[in-house]
Scaffold this active site. Structure first.
Site, short mmCIF file in Angstrom:
data_model
loop_
_atom_site.label_atom_id
_atom_site.label_comp_id
_atom_site.label_asym_id
_atom_site.label_seq_id
_atom_site.Cartn_x
_atom_site.Cartn_y
_atom_site.Cartn_z
CG ASP A 133 35.70 39.18 36.71
OD1 ASP A 133 35.88 39.25 37.94
OD2 ASP A 133 35.41 38.12 36.10
CG ASN B 175 43.26 23.78 38.19
OD1 ASN B 175 43.98 23.44 39.13
ND2 ASN B 175 43.11 25.04 37.83
CG ASP C 75 38.18 35.31 27.95
OD1 ASP C 75 38.49 34.65 28.95
OD2 ASP C 75 37.74 36.47 28.01
CB ALA D 219 33.99 32.05 33.78
CB ALA D 220 36.74 27.55 30.92
N GLY D 221 36.22 26.86 33.89
CA GLY D 221 36.06 25.90 34.98
C GLY D 221 34.78 26.15 35.77
CG ASP D 222 34.25 29.81 37.75
OD1 ASP D 222 34.78 29.05 38.59
OD2 ASP D 222 34.60 30.98 37.58
O1 RIB Z 1 37.20 31.79 37.72
C1 RIB Z 1 37.16 33.06 37.12
C2 RIB Z 1 36.90 34.11 38.16
O2 RIB Z 1 37.99 34.17 39.03
C3 RIB Z 1 36.76 35.52 37.61
O3 RIB Z 1 35.45 35.83 37.24
C4 RIB Z 1 37.31 36.38 38.72
O4 RIB Z 1 36.35 37.16 39.36
C5 RIB Z 1 37.97 35.41 39.70
O5 RIB Z 1 37.22 35.24 40.82
#
Ligand code: RIB
Length: 309
Positions: free
Chosen positions: A16, A187, A249, A252-255
């Site tokens: 990223d 979402n 920020d 990646a909150a959802g991840d």
């Molecule tokens: O969900 C966030 C991610 O989406 C980031 O890390 C970016 O690489 C995209 O894949």
């Protein structure tokens, strides 16, 4: 659901490139940022890291390029408690890249170059048949070729491996794929793409969840940003609020939510408790910059929850 066993995550790996700025540029405009960072990301890798750091026994099916970034990502994933044996190095390809702007409100816009992620073919999935068949759960997203997601879901379903799908980024999906999914975590935007129902209230979320249940999905968890999630099991739904924190920020909150959720479910926590655990992990993540640098470890999640009383 087979429990207390291995989680397999199948998905993307990106480097990223993140630029923080006050507001997003409009077409034709050039804007100077106030912070630039290159950090490891990719929805698959972020979810794998969230699962690994929060305590899951996890293997990751993915592809990197045969470049320096790929080598560094694999090393980092290993130190995040992830089995990277199923991560292929694709000759002649570069590791995936995401170009990300983050504005003053912590919102982001993302453009992707798939690179090696596009090489996660059905043949590579077939090579991991035994791993998927023996796992308790398989977690996937949509930054990998959709035919590979379908192939992995078929193997999982034939072997009673729970299929969890985070349908991000948003796209329409076939009924065939949706019928193989046990747990889905869209979402609001993704829920609308899948169901045609715009989600702006709990009632909308309940209607969208019903459509997904009708497609054959038992557990539907629609994430609603700062409002928490709508969690619906076989049509019995309720909202589970998140924790209030100052977000700087949301990358990646959802991840982080998805990875931590799977850890908790594999520990046989009841769904409400698993969602609370995942909310805590995501709440910590939004207070930090970047994707994987923001993902908390287990002790941080436990401490956060202990402070909530
Ligand atoms: O969900 C966030 C991610 O989406 C980031 O890390 C970016 O690489 C995209 O894949």
């Amino acid at each position: 659901m087979k429990t207390a066993g291995k989680l397999v995550v199948l998905g993307s790996i990106n480097a990223d490139h993140i630029l923080n700025l006050e507001s997003f540029p409009t077409p034709g405009e050039t804007v100077t940022g106030n912070h630039y960072q290159v950090a490891f990301g990719g929805k698959g890798a972020n979810q794998a890291v969230a699962a690994g750091r929060s305590g899951a026994d996890i293997a990751f099916i993915a592809c990197t390029g045969d470049d320096d970034t790929g080598a560094r990502v694999r090393k980092q994933l290993t130190s995040d408690n992830i089995d990277v044996a199923p991560v292929s190095v694709v000759a002649g390809e570069s590791t995936g890249v995401a170009l990300i702007f983050v504005n003053g409100e912590g919102e982001n816009v993302i453009g992707i170059h798939a690179g090696a992620n596009a090489a996660l073919s059905t043949e590579r999935v077939a090579e991991q048949q035994t791993l998927i068949a023996n796992a308790s759960a398989l977690l996937m997203q949509l930054e990998s070729p959709v035919e590979s997601v379908l192939a992995a879901a078929r193997i999982a379903q034939q072997n009673q491996t729970t299929v969890a799908l985070n349908p991000a980024p948003a796209r329409q999906l076939s009924d065939e794929l949706l019928a193989l999914v046990d747990i889905i975590t869209p979402n609001e935007t993704e829920a609308e793409k899948l169901t045609g129902i715009a989600v702006s209230s709990d009632e909308d979320a309940a209607r969208a969840a019903r459509v997904l249940h009708e497609k054959g999905i038992r557990t539907v968890i629609i994430t609603l940003g700062s409002r928490g999630v709508w969690a619906s099991v076989n049509g019995e739904g309720k909202r589970v609020p998140g924790f209030k924190v100052k977000a700087i920020d949301t990358i990646a909150a959802g991840d982080t939510f998805n990875g931590a959720l799977m850890t908790a479910l594999l520990e046989e926590k009841p769904l409400d408790e698993a969602i609370r655990f995942a909310h805590a992990a995501a709440a910590i993540a939004v207070t930090r910059k970047g994707a994987q640098p923001s993902v908390p470890w287990r002790n941080e999640i436990d401490d956060f929850l202990a402070q909530q009383g």
